[in-house]
Design an enzyme around this catalytic site. Structure first.
Site, PDB file in Angstrom:
ATOM      1  N   VAL A  72       7.510   3.963   6.924  1.00  0.00           N
ATOM      2  CA  VAL A  72       8.724   3.382   6.893  1.00  0.00           C
ATOM      3  C   VAL A  72       8.598   1.917   7.582  1.00  0.00           C
ATOM      4  O   VAL A  72       9.193   0.909   7.008  1.00  0.00           O
ATOM      5  CB  VAL A  72       9.776   4.306   8.053  1.00  0.00           C
ATOM      6  CG1 VAL A  72      10.802   3.574   8.096  1.00  0.00           C
ATOM      7  CG2 VAL A  72       9.724   5.590   7.408  1.00  0.00           C
ATOM      8  N   ASP A 101      -6.274   5.396 -10.474  1.00  0.00           N
ATOM      9  CA  ASP A 101      -6.012   4.819  -9.310  1.00  0.00           C
ATOM     10  C   ASP A 101      -6.588   3.464  -8.954  1.00  0.00           C
ATOM     11  O   ASP A 101      -7.869   3.289  -9.135  1.00  0.00           O
ATOM     12  CB  ASP A 101      -6.134   5.863  -8.092  1.00  0.00           C
ATOM     13  CG  ASP A 101      -5.038   6.614  -8.071  1.00  0.00           C
ATOM     14  OD1 ASP A 101      -3.982   6.408  -8.348  1.00  0.00           O
ATOM     15  OD2 ASP A 101      -5.391   7.783  -7.778  1.00  0.00           O
TER      16      ASP A 101
END
Length: 694
Positions: free
Chosen positions: A377, A301
């Site tokens: 979002v 990561d």
């Protein structure tokens, strides 16, 4: 290997004389059976007053010591985890738990009952406040608290555990230091993470690895071959009027079979797991440690592994015609309710560069201010302000937002605004250098205005490029996984020196990368801490979950890092390779070791009848009896001398396989041939002083 640990391991070594335990090691079980036979023969010879009784008794004693030393090596390895197991057991305290029950007032009302922690079942919900011990493993479903995990991790600094994120997992036996949380129990009594840790640390549930099993099969095969050879040798020795006594034949067998590596194999495997435990990494089995040594692809990561992860604001870049103070004030205002490290760094930089407004905690914002939380979002956060708000950067501003460039651009376009050309260029420039650009915009009810850009910098950890180079020298391909855009990901990947990267990665993308690598015949390792990482952790050949992560991640992985340090995966790979190197080196030494014993025992058996075999007595050993006894003594002592190396492990160097093999043969192959010649000769000089042997 200090004296105290050795003495403490003796009782366990004696208990391991149980044939049901010894049978798992075919070599040491053979020595055990041989020792029993020699004991019976020696007793008979002593009763009969045989002239070779003392010789037989001495050989028998050293055969028993060989078994004891083999048991001792495993006992010492297991004993190294006892101290940590004791401290973990101390943390496993039976506590009373406040179990939550549905209240009489209908949905949303609760009552509590006090029950022993041992009565909790999976799915129960318990409430813990400051000063409470968490009764069992679980996930935080309500609240946020500071938790002391020092009993498990050894770290005194408390950690934050909260609901709804990747840091929701809590462990039984840890203590809540502040606030109040509700925990859903995920482990039954006796099967908690702490219980598994204790069992694994003590070695009581250790499973042999595939390579260890294969080596045991090889050793068993060699043992059977040499048993057949010695049995066939008995009539030949009798015909040659050599020394065909059962004691001599058993001594020959023990010296011919690979006793050294047979005694040390368990210690090597346990020590490999112990080295992980010393670094606060818990492996579910030795298989995981061993597999780590064969890893060919490492998924890393970006955030927290390659970089520090806490990006900080380093620069404000206003648009043309926008006064710097307006951008700074708007950036600060949009971050007042942002409790992330990035948000706090923006407020700090704003104060440092002249905003002049005091920082405000979210609870200090007036009730008529609407906080807009960041979401995946919208990819924005900020505030909706009432007209004339005191800290408002312009009395007509009704909304202030900061967020990803594409999200803020969409926000501005929907409200009649646009992103100036110079800011678009600045966004590309920041991304190209590995930074993260955030745009800041305001809306006055008529038209949105993009004021400027905030530069967040994520710093690559020092030495990361060198560590990646070491992995490359090991033959390991490194792939960086990040949710950042391709430009940012490419810049960080170049600075870190990784071989490849995957940008804008989703959990499905991680799984796809793992499957692709495995289909190409590669072994893959990765780290993760979230529930969304669980599929990839389960699919990877070596999955290391962070202890700070979710229960799902820890259950899916085959290793758990108690310190929650993602970079430790690099150390795990090194430990796995060290385990394989150690086993290979000591196997090489053991096999080479037997060569000298052939020169000691074979001439001793037949030189009297076949004088020509005296040419093989290149060590000039005193007599057949002294040669045999010296070889048996050396065979036992060398086990003790090699135990520290088996526990510490052979130092691994990041070199090619050809160089590693050459070094192994030179040091442990040649050394394994030379050492017995010297050792047996020195022992022969001492043994020859015994009148009945001379």
């Amino acid at each position: 290997m200090n004296l105290a640990n050795t003495l403490a391991a003796f009782p366990l070594a004696v208990r391991k004389f149980n044939p049901r335990l010894l049978v798992h090691s075919p070599v040491m079980f053979t020595v055990f059976i041989g020792s029993l036979v020699c004991t019976l023969v020696s007793i008979q010879q002593l009763v009969q007053g045989s002239p070779v009784a003392v010789f037989s008794a001495l050989v028998t004693v050293w055969l028993w010591l060989t078994v004891l030393f083999g048991n001792l090596s495993e006992a010492i390895a297991e004993g190294r985890g006892k101290a940590q197991a004791d401290s973990l057991r101390a943390a496993r305290t039976s506590v009373m738990a406040r179990r939550r029950l549905a209240g009489p007032g209908g949905p949303g009302t609760f009552t509590e009952e006090l029950v022993p922690g041992t009565e909790l079942a999976v799915g129960d919900i318990v409430v813990c406040e400051a000063g409470d011990l968490i009764p069992s493993d679980g996930d935080v479903i309500e609240g946020l608290a500071s938790v002391d995990e020092s009993a498990i991790t050894g770290e005194s600094a408390p950690v934050i555990r909260e609901s709804g994120g990747d840091r929701s997992s809590v462990t039984g036996g840890t203590m809540v230091l502040s606030d109040k949380i509700a925990v859903r129990i995920t482990a039954a009594s006796g099967k908690t993470f702490l219980d598994r840790m204790i069992a694994l640390v003590e070695g009581s549930t250790r499973q042999r690895t595939p390579n260890e099993i294969a080596l045991n099969v090889l050793l068993a095969s060699l043992t059977i071959v040499f048993v057949v050879c010695v049995m066939a040798l008995a009539p030949m020795a009798n015909f040659a009027n050599a020394l065909p006594t059962p004691v001599v034949l058993v001594a020959l067998l023990v010296c011919l079979i690979p006793t050294t590596i047979g005694a040390l194999v368990p210690a090597i495997g346990i020590a490999g797991m112990d080295r992980l435990i010393q670094r606060n990494v818990l492996a579910t089995s030795g298989r995981a440690v061993e597999t780590a040594g064969d890893i060919t692809t490492l998924l890393l990561d970006k955030t927290g592994t390659i970089t520090y992860g806490n990006r900080r604001a380093v620069e404000f870049g206003p648009a043309d015609g926008v006064a710097p103070f307006r951008l700074i004030a708007a950036a600060r205002l949009s971050s007042l309710a942002d409790e992330t490290p990035e948000g706090r760094s923006i407020v700090d930089l704003a104060l440092e560069q002249g905003d002049g407004q005091p920082a405000q905690a979210p609870e200090e914002l007036s009730a008529d201010v609407e906080v807009i939380e960041f979401s995946a979002v919208t990819r924005m956060s900020g505030l909706n302000l009432p007209p004339g708000y005191p800290a408002n950067p312009g009395t007509r501003v009704l909304e202030v937002r900061k967020g990803a460039a594409a999200a803020v651009e969409r926000y501005a376009l929907e409200r009649g605004g646009f992103v100036p050309q110079e800011l678009e260029e600045k966004v590309l420039e920041i991304s190209a250098t590995g930074g993260t650009p955030l745009l800041v915009a305001t809306f006055d009810g008529t038209r949105a205005q993009v004021l400027g850009v905030i530069h967040l910098a994520d710093v690559v950890k020092p030495g990361m490029k060198e560590r990646v180079a070491q992995l490359r020298a090991m033959g390991i391909r490194t792939v960086m996984i990040t949710g950042d855009n391709k430009i940012t990901a490419g810049a960080i990947a170049g600075e870190a020196g990784v071989d490849d990267f995957v940008a804008e990665a989703t959990p499905e993308d991680k799984l796809a990368v793992i499957k692709r690598e495995q289909e190409a015949g590669r072994l893959v390792a990765m780290t993760g801490d979230g529930t969304n990482d669980a599929p990839a952790l389960a699919a990877a050949d070596v999955g290391v979950a962070m202890n700070s992560g979710t229960s799902a991640a820890k259950e899916a992985a085959n290793m758990v890092d108690l310190d929650s340090d993602p970079t430790k995966l690099i150390d795990v790979v090194g430990i796995g390779k060290q385990l394989l190197i150690t086993r290979g080196s000591l196997t090489t030494f053991s096999v080479a070791n037997d060569v000298a014993k052939y020169f000691a025992i074979v001439p001793a058996l037949f030189a009297a009848t076949f004088p020509g075999l005296g040419l093989l007595n290149i060590m000039g050993l005193h007599s057949p009896e002294s040669a045999i006894l010296s070889a048996v003594i050396f065979n036992a002592i060398i086990i003790v001398l090699l135990v520290p190396l088996a526990l510490r492990g052979v130092k691994y160097r990041a070199v090619s396989a050809a160089k590693a093999l050459s070094r192994n043969l030179l040091i442990y192959g040649l050394g394994g041939v030379i050492a017995p010649f010297i050792g047996i000769k020195l022992l022969d000089l001492v043994v020859a002083l015994i009148p009945t042997i001379a």
